[in-house]
Design an enzyme around this catalytic site. Structure first.
Site, short mmCIF file in Angstrom:
data_model
loop_
_atom_site.label_atom_id
_atom_site.label_comp_id
_atom_site.label_asym_id
_atom_site.label_seq_id
_atom_site.Cartn_x
_atom_site.Cartn_y
_atom_site.Cartn_z
N LYS A 9 0.85 -1.20 0.00
CA LYS A 9 0.00 0.00 0.00
C LYS A 9 0.87 1.23 0.00
CE LYS A 9 0.77 1.35 4.47
NZ LYS A 9 1.38 2.66 4.86
N ASP A 133 -2.42 -1.53 10.46
CA ASP A 133 -2.56 -1.52 8.99
C ASP A 133 -3.24 -2.78 8.47
OD1 ASP A 133 -1.41 0.96 8.69
OD2 ASP A 133 0.58 0.19 8.16
#
Length: 283
Positions: A9, A133
């Site tokens: 990401k 996350d």
């Protein structure tokens, strides 16, 4: 056997709030999955084990994949284990969620392997206990991430944006990165709402103007290599931003062909850097 893709990401925005009483910090960030990924396989076994087929990563309980597997099996009261392999492409300690994405892939894979019927939302909630996350990495795509990162508002992803990923030869301690932010009295403007609008309207100019990361102004004065890397990349006249708390950067490019040319130039001029082309994806 189950095979899972663990996508890296990037943070298109990352605004960091004040330190909370529990020691964590609230954030407001737009995260987006990109094509750079690790590959994970899972097979039923009597115990939990992990083999590293490619790249560098711990193989024992120091790896978040093992902790995720143990956590899932215990939470679902499963008597059994899993044999896992990891082919790693995402650079470590880069702010790209590599370890979190690997753990998220384990949760998805175990749910499929043991046919537990978990939804992505239940797996995201399970992963939140292991890392902030992980919920985003379970769901992937694009999302506005708040709280410590676990409060997600899904956004329409913008796949196909060409990128160049660059990581200089330096690691950044996340704890020290947050301490550097705490030491600063002034915080940059939070541009996350603008980024959300840019994704909703597919406004490229608005997207570029919304790119921001509070860690840049906090870390560049104390990490010369990060500052030097940012200067070298911005000299290429491409929109450039550090992702997470570093040390990787991404450049937003006009097209994939441009990325290949820049990749070769940067690898020649900076042989110790990790340099790779990628693009945003909607898994």
């Amino acid at each position: 056997m189950i095979q899972e893709t663990a996508y890296a990401k990037i943070n298109l925005t990352l605004s960091v709030g004040e330190r909370r009483p529990d020691g964590y910090h609230d954030i407001d960030s737009v995260m987006h999955s990109i094509s750079l990924h690790d590959t994970i396989t899972l097979k039923k076994a009597d115990t939990v084990s992990l083999s590293i087929l490619k790249g560098s990563a711990p193989a024992g309980r120091g790896n978040l994949m093992v902790k995720a597997a143990e956590h899932f099996l215990a939470a679902r009261h499963i008597i059994g284990g899993v044999s896992m392999t990891l082919a790693k492409e995402i650079p470590s300690e880069a702010g790209m969620g590599g370890g979190s994405s690997d753990a998220a892939a384990v949760l998805r894979g175990l749910s499929a392997l043991y046919e537990t019927g978990d939804t992505p939302e239940t797996l995201a909630a399970l992963g939140a206990a292991l890392g902030a996350d992980i919920p985003f990495c379970v769901l992937a795509g694009a999302a506005r991430c708040e709280g410590i990162g676990e409060k997600l508002t899904p956004l329409a992803p913008w796949p196909g944006l060409p990128l160049l990923i660059v990581r200089p030869q330096v690691s950044v301690s996340t704890a020290k990165a947050y301490a550097a932010i705490d030491a600063r009295k002034l915080r940059p403007e939070n541009t996350t709402a603008l980024c959300v609008k840019a994704l909703e309207t597919r406004d490229k100019n608005l997207l570029l103007s919304s790119l921001s990361n509070d860690f840049e102004s906090a870390l560049f004065p104390t990490h010369p290599i990060l500052c030097e890397t940012a200067c070298a990349l911005r000299a290429l006249s491409r929109p450039t931003l550090m992702t997470g708390s570093g040390s990787a950067f991404f450049l937003l490019l006009e097209n994939k062909k441009e990325g290949e040319a820049l990749r070769e130039t940067l690898k020649r001029d900076h042989p110790l850097w990790f340099v790779e082309t990628a693009e945003t994806v909607a898994p």
